[in-house]
Design an enzyme around this catalytic site. Sequence first.
Site, PDB file in Angstrom:
ATOM      1  N   PRO A  13       5.719   2.110  -9.487  1.00 38.62           N
ATOM      2  CA  PRO A  13       6.452   0.906  -8.990  1.00 38.62           C
ATOM      3  C   PRO A  13       5.650  -0.032  -8.673  1.00 38.62           C
ATOM      4  CG  PRO A  13       6.213   2.724  -7.259  1.00 38.62           C
ATOM      5  CD  PRO A  13       5.784   3.525  -8.586  1.00 38.62           C
ATOM      6  N   ASN A  14       6.076  -1.358  -9.247  1.00 41.98           N
ATOM      7  CA  ASN A  14       5.570  -2.609  -8.729  1.00 41.98           C
ATOM      8  C   ASN A  14       4.422  -2.900  -9.847  1.00 41.98           C
ATOM      9  OD1 ASN A  14       7.109  -3.122  -6.427  1.00 41.98           O
ATOM     10  ND2 ASN A  14       5.821  -1.616  -5.392  1.00 41.98           N
ATOM     11  N   ARG A  21       1.130 -10.162  -8.915  1.00 47.59           N
ATOM     12  CA  ARG A  21       1.189  -9.366  -7.618  1.00 47.59           C
ATOM     13  C   ARG A  21       0.157  -9.589  -7.239  1.00 47.59           C
ATOM     14  NH1 ARG A  21       1.384  -2.920  -7.334  1.00 47.59           N
ATOM     15  NH2 ARG A  21       1.537  -2.708  -5.261  1.00 47.59           N
ATOM     16  N   TYR A  26      -5.346  -6.963  -7.673  1.00 46.84           N
ATOM     17  CA  TYR A  26      -4.975  -6.380  -8.519  1.00 46.84           C
ATOM     18  C   TYR A  26      -5.238  -7.185 -10.000  1.00 46.84           C
ATOM     19  CZ  TYR A  26      -2.322  -3.393  -5.309  1.00 46.84           C
ATOM     20  OH  TYR A  26      -2.007  -2.582  -4.339  1.00 46.84           O
ATOM     21  N   ASN A  77      -1.091   5.687 -12.942  1.00 50.22           N
ATOM     22  CA  ASN A  77      -1.269   4.772 -11.693  1.00 50.22           C
ATOM     23  C   ASN A  77      -0.139   5.003 -11.064  1.00 50.22           C
ATOM     24  OD1 ASN A  77      -1.448   3.110  -9.587  1.00 50.22           O
ATOM     25  ND2 ASN A  77      -2.468   1.696 -10.941  1.00 50.22           N
ATOM     26  N   ALA A  80       2.460   3.158  -5.166  1.00 49.64           N
ATOM     27  CA  ALA A  80       2.936   3.572  -4.028  1.00 49.64           C
ATOM     28  C   ALA A  80       3.198   5.122  -3.911  1.00 49.64           C
ATOM     29  CB  ALA A  80       3.973   2.652  -3.058  1.00 49.64           C
ATOM     30  N   GLU A 101      -5.906  10.130 -12.540  1.00 47.86           N
ATOM     31  CA  GLU A 101      -5.131   9.375 -11.662  1.00 47.86           C
ATOM     32  C   GLU A 101      -6.259   7.939 -11.532  1.00 47.86           C
ATOM     33  OE1 GLU A 101      -4.964  11.149  -7.614  1.00 47.86           O
ATOM     34  OE2 GLU A 101      -4.455   8.970  -6.626  1.00 47.86           O
ATOM     35  N   HIS A 103      -6.295   3.888  -9.970  1.00 48.20           N
ATOM     36  CA  HIS A 103      -5.859   2.973  -8.995  1.00 48.20           C
ATOM     37  C   HIS A 103      -6.771   1.595  -9.279  1.00 48.20           C
ATOM     38  CE1 HIS A 103      -3.474   5.501  -6.848  1.00 48.20           C
ATOM     39  NE2 HIS A 103      -4.525   6.410  -6.893  1.00 48.20           N
ATOM     40  N   ARG A 110      -8.779   0.372   1.757  1.00 49.40           N
ATOM     41  CA  ARG A 110      -7.822  -0.245   2.230  1.00 49.40           C
ATOM     42  C   ARG A 110      -7.106   0.539   3.547  1.00 49.40           C
ATOM     43  NH1 ARG A 110      -4.192  -1.836  -2.815  1.00 49.40           N
ATOM     44  NH2 ARG A 110      -3.002  -3.106  -1.089  1.00 49.40           N
TER      45      ARG A 110
HETATM   46  C1  DQA Z   1      -2.437   1.086  -6.629  1.00 52.19           C
HETATM   47  C2  DQA Z   1      -2.645   1.163  -4.859  1.00 52.19           C
HETATM   48  C3  DQA Z   1      -1.533   1.857  -4.274  1.00 52.19           C
HETATM   49  O1  DQA Z   1      -1.951   1.937  -2.782  1.00 52.19           O
HETATM   50  C4  DQA Z   1      -0.492   0.538  -4.215  1.00 52.19           C
HETATM   51  O2  DQA Z   1       0.574   1.192  -3.685  1.00 52.19           O
HETATM   52  C5  DQA Z   1      -0.236   0.433  -5.734  1.00 52.19           C
HETATM   53  C6  DQA Z   1      -1.333   0.005  -6.797  1.00 52.19           C
HETATM   54  C7  DQA Z   1      -3.684   0.358  -7.141  1.00 52.19           C
HETATM   55  O3  DQA Z   1      -3.743   0.331  -8.474  1.00 52.19           O
HETATM   56  O4  DQA Z   1      -4.625  -0.044  -6.583  1.00 52.19           O
HETATM   57  O5  DQA Z   1       0.860  -0.023  -6.085  1.00 52.19           O
HETATM   58  O6  DQA Z   1      -2.072   2.174  -7.059  1.00 52.19           O
END
Ligand code: DQA
Length: 150
Positions: A13-14, A21, A26, A77, A80, A101, A103, A110
Site C-alpha cells: 500500500p501507498n 509521497r 522515500y 516491500n 505498512a 523483504e 524497505h 523510525r
Molecule cells: C516502507 C516502510 C513502512 O513502514 C511504510 O509503511 C511504507 C514503506 C519502506 O519502504 O520504507 O509504506 O515499507
Amino acid sequence: MPELPRLLLVNGPNLNLLGVREPDKYGTETLASVEAMVAAHATNRGLAVDAVQSNHEGVLLDAIHAARTTHAGVVINPGAFTHTSVALRDALLGVALPVVEVHISNVHAREAFRHHSYISDMAVAVIAGAGTQGYRFAVDVLAERLASHS
Ligand code: DQA
C-alpha cells in the site's frame, strides 16, 4: 531458448505514490521507474520480473498465491502491511518461495511500530534504508541463491 526464471516484485500500500509521497523518506523516483530498474537489473542477472502493486491486501495475497508454481522467488516491500499482516506472512509461508523483504527507509530508525515485521523472520534477507537501490540488492540476493540452489 529456455524461459528465464521469474521473480515476483510485490509492492504494498501507498507505494504507488512513490515520487510524490514523503520524498524526504522515500525519494523522488516513481514506482514505474523502480519497476523498470528492477526488470533491467534482473535481466542482467538472467532473471525475468513480474511486478504487482496494490493497496488491497487480498490482491497481494492472490498475486503471491498465483506465483507458487510459476516464480522462483519474491521481492516484497509490503509497506505498512509489514507491521500488521499475518495474512501476508501466511501467504508467503504458504507458497514456500524464497522472499527478500525490502524497505526503502530504515524502518529501525523510525517509529517503534515500524520495528516489528511479520515477514522478516521468514525472509532470506531484509534490506532497509538503502533507498530504492535496496530492490536491486534484493534481486542480487535471489540471483545468488538461485544459482547456488540449481
Ligand atoms: C516502507 C516502510 C513502512 O513502514 C511504510 O509503511 C511504507 C514503506 C519502506 O519502504 O520504507 O509504506 O515499507
